[in-house]
Design a protein around this motif. Structure first.
Motif: not given
Lengths: 515, 312
Positions: B107-109, B183-191, B244-246
């Motif tokens: 997600a971070v990537l 799932p990573a895109v879902s989190i990535g879109l939030y981040l 912090i977010n990680v």
């Protein structure tokens, strides 16, 4: 939540249940293939003794056999026992064991294995959570290589029903003793239709065909992959996308949508589960049956069934589930505000009262249900405050005896046994261990009826006692019974022979996949 | 100071923090009102069963001994048995930690790949159309509840287009990556919006700095100025927020974990709390504490890499 209630809860199928036709009776069963299921719960253990949650139980029954098994019929059917006789005093049961049965590792199943397993079932120090089920057993012995004798302390009406549960599953003695509780719980060996191939906690359990299974030609499936999919939307998408062929617990609001899909059907079947609102009769005004009656009359069950449950349920005419001796002739309380007001006027709280009620936090269905009750009961002057708390807290607080009222999620209360006895002990027998499901209902007639039914194997006497008990409970018990819950399962049209049993699990050895 | 010496010093500073975390995790079980063993087993437990559990958990020993035992066991990643899963906690947590870390790293990537170029675009084209579009889109993405984003992604990419599985984890490395994508895109879109906003703000600030003018005056190309000078100097604020977010996401991606049936640490914690599985709660409290410390340590290291002055 059969889990936390421990084996105290056992439900039975009613003879009056009309079995839903199993899908696709057409054509002969075809062997082979992998069935993928999306389940709402995951196993915590695969050991028959120590399990208590549906996530575990429904998988355990695929791996193990019992002496008698639960099927469509309200009576346990022969399984590892091909037949049985009972002595005139109803205290000695002799089982003829099926010959040539092997465990899935190829070892023969002997009477020693049966004795070992039933002795564990009967020992309350081993069988801690369902001790009551095996408590009547005094002694067991192998009278020959295929003759197993159980001597009871006293006649027990539900003896065969308890033997048909998952708890007295037959385990291989030597292997069990070698592996120990913990290792056996992870990688068990039984004589059931399937054996454990792989178990990844939190993800999936993979079962494969037991090549030694005794039922001729069964199981049909090569493999079953049971995925744990806790989110209800995701579970439905799994069948929709054909990544799974079966998804359990279709949410009420999605029944129509999922059933409308081309390749999926929603099977709605009677199970021994139910929903009710429970009150604490140690506290005023819930010690007054008139108050309970008023609340019952003020509850619009029909409208709730239609709007909240999309019709997938029945209005309950009993405080416990529809089990073997359920009497359909008993009337459920109709929605009648005039009668509700009349009952309340005659009660100890004629001006109405305030109460707070515990519900499970995060369960949208329970919240909507509670909100309807809140607004309806306000019409007769009863103001209800809803307190949503987590599952652990709900049991601690309700068990403390200090609360007024509580409801538990409808999927949570169900019976593991085929007759009414166990639920009757838990809910109606104040002396049975948890003070009538912690409601504090202490009724001498009810306690006597529970014991009367338990102490005989005469079907007519048992039926008469449970019928009386049902009428008594509907008139006096501190609860508002709501609905008999139904199993709602999304099933792909490729799946044949799938059926939810009244005990809520499935005999997956009957299932096959169409090409 | 060399980078290694800097890392060593930071690591040493983390030790007292870690010790405090172990005390906090250890206390979880003792903050339960009443006898923890009885609370765990419920009101119907027999006295014998309670006594057995007390001994099993070592609750009958003096508090200091209990803490030291806990510390020793924790070093070996031995947290005892889960009360509900009836098996050792260490392997359960380890298996789930792998999925959680993979998910968050992915997600971070994704969010860096989206956020950095868009922030550059936004900063350079400040208050122009491109900037407005980027800001509007990221605000929209940020406002969407993650379960909703997740379901929309599944409907489009799994049901309609059949690119990815709807949920679960694949077995082969490629299938595993595919199953973690949505799932990573879902989190990535939030981040992404969080990172983008902070990076854009510091980019704008840096773009106005004197040394940028000086670089231009020396005739450096715009690309060199942007990537080598401006971006590098602007990354620190974003990295802090990322750190912090990680820490938060490793423990808090519960909704996405549930929607996609990913057995991660967040859903384990929620289940443990609901089931009152205290030994699991203790283990996870410790793990999450360590994750936050580790994330901060990595952020500190990256500061030092980006800006050698920080090592002083």
């Amino acid at each position: 939540m059969t889990a936390r209630l421990g084996g105290l809860l056992a439900l039975a199928a009613s003879a009056l249940f009309v079995a839903a036709p199993a899908q696709g009776e057409e054509g002969a069963p075809r062997k082979g293939g992998t069935l993928t299921m999306a389940r709402d719960s995951e196993p915590l253990t695969l050991n028959p003794i120590g399990a208590g949650d549906n996530g575990s139980i429904f998988m355990i029954v695929q791996v193990f056999d019992t002496l008698v098994e639960t099927a469509d019929a309200p009576l346990p059917q022969s399984a590892l026992a091909t037949g049985w006789t009972v002595s005139d005093d109803a205290k000695t049961w002799t089982f003829a064991l099926r010959e040539g049965v092997k465990f899935s590792n190829g070892d023969p199943l002997t009477c020693d294995d049966v004795k070992f397993s039933i002795d564990r079932f009967a020992d309350p120090k081993v069988n801690t959570s369902y001790g009551g089920f095996g408590a009547a057993i005094a002694q067991t012995e192998c009278a020959g290589p295929s003759s197993f004798v159980v001597k009871l302390k006293a006649p027990q009406g539900a003896f065969l029903d308890y033997l048909s549960t998952f708890i007295p599953s037959i385990v291989p003695k030597a292997l069990y003793e070698k592996m120990g509780d913990k290792a056996f719980s992870e990688k068990p060996v039984g004589s059931g239709p399937f054996m454990v191939k792989e178990w990844v906690r939190g993800q999936r359990l993979v079962l494969e065909r037991n090549p030694y299974y005794w039922k001729n030609g069964q199981p049909y499936l090569d493999q079953i992959v049971v995925n744990y999919v806790p989110d209800e939307n995701t579970r439905m998408l799994k069948v929709e996308s054909d990544e799974a062929q079966i998804a359990t617990e279709v949410p009420y609001a999605q029944i129509e949508r999922v059933a409308a899909l081309d390749h999926v059907d929603v099977q709605i079947e009677n199970v021994m589960a139910w929903d009710a609102v429970w009150f604490n009769s140690r506290k005023a005004p819930f010690n007054d049956p008139q108050v309970i009656r008023a609340l019952n009359y003020a509850t619009p069950k029909e409208a709730m069934l239609k709007t909240l449950m999309h019709g997938a349920g029945d209005i309950a005419n009993h405080v416990i589930a529809r089990v073997k001796y359920w009497d359909p002739a008993v009337e459920a309380y109709p929605y009648d505000l005039a009668k509700a007001k009349e009952a309340l006027a005659k009660s100890s709280a004629p001006q109405g009262f305030a109460l707070s009620c515990l519900i499970v936090a995060g369960d949208q269905f329970e919240l909507q249900q509670a909100q309807i009750l809140q607004s309806e009961w306000a019409k007769i002057g009863v103001t209800m405050e809803i307190q949503a708390v987590d599952t652990g807290t709900i049991w601690t607080r309700w068990g403390s005896g200090d609360e007024n009222c509580f409801t538990f999620t409808g999927a949570g209360l169900s019976s593991d046994a085929l007759s009414d006895d166990n639920l009757a002990v838990v809910f109606f027998d104040f002396t049975g261990g948890i003070e009538s499901f912690w409601t504090g209902w202490n009724n001498k007639d009810a306690i006597a009826l529970v014991k009367e039914a338990d102490g005989t194997i005469d079907e007519e006497k048992r039926k008469a006692a449970f019928h009386k008990l049902q009428r008594l409970a509907m008139a006096e018990y501190p609860a508002v019974p709501l609905f008999f819950i139904k199993a709602r399962t999304a099933v792909s049209d490729k799946v044949k022979g799938f059926k939810t049993l009244p005990v809520k699990w499935w005999n997956l050895e009957d299932v096959w996949l169409a090409p | 100071m060399s980078l290694i010496a800097f890392a060593g010093r930071r690591l040493a500073q983390a030790i007292p923090v870690l010790l405090i975390i172990t005390v906090a995790a250890f206390s979880v079980i003792h903050l339960v009102p009443g006898d923890p063993a009885r609370v765990m087993l419920g009101s119907r437990a027999t006295d014998e069963a309670v006594q057995v559990l007390r001994e099993q958990l070592g609750l009958d020993k003096p508090l200091v001994t209990q803490y030291l035992d806990f510390l020793k066991a924790a070093m070996r990643l031995d947290f005892g048995d889960s009360l509900f899963q009836r098996t050792a906690i260490g392997p359960i947590v380890a298996a789930r930690a792998v999925h959680s870390l993979a998910l968050v790293a992915y997600a971070v990537l994704i969010s860096l790949v989206i956020a950095v170029p868009l922030a550059l675009l936004s900063a350079i084209r400040r208050n122009l159309l491109a900037d407005h579009v980027v800001r509007a889109l990221t605000t929209l993405a940020f406002c969407m509840p993650s379960f909703w984003t997740a379901l929309l992604l599944v409907l489009l990419f799994s049901i309609r287009l059949k690119f990815f599985p709807t949920s679960g984890l694949g077995d082969s490395p490629l299938a595993y990556l595919a199953s973690l994508t949505l799932p990573a895109v879902s989190i990535g879109l939030y981040l992404t919006p969080i990172l983008l906003r902070s990076l854009r703000a510091s980019l704008i600030q840096t773009l106005g700095a004197e040394f940028v003018e000086a670089a231009r005056a020396r005739g450096f190309g715009e690309a060199r100025i942007l990537f080598k000078h401006v971006l590098r100097n602007s990354l620190i604020a974003m990295l802090t927020i990322l750190g912090i977010n990680v820490g938060f996401l490793i423990s808090g991606a519960v909704i996405v974990e549930n929607v996609f049936s990913i057995p991660g640490l967040g859903s384990l914690m929620v289940a443990a709390i609901v089931q009152r599985d205290y030994p699991v709660i203790v283990a996870l409290t410790l793990v999450f504490g360590v994750v936050v410390v580790a994330a901060n340590f990595l952020v500190d290291l990256s500061y030092a890499l980006l800006d050698p002055r920080i090592r002083q």
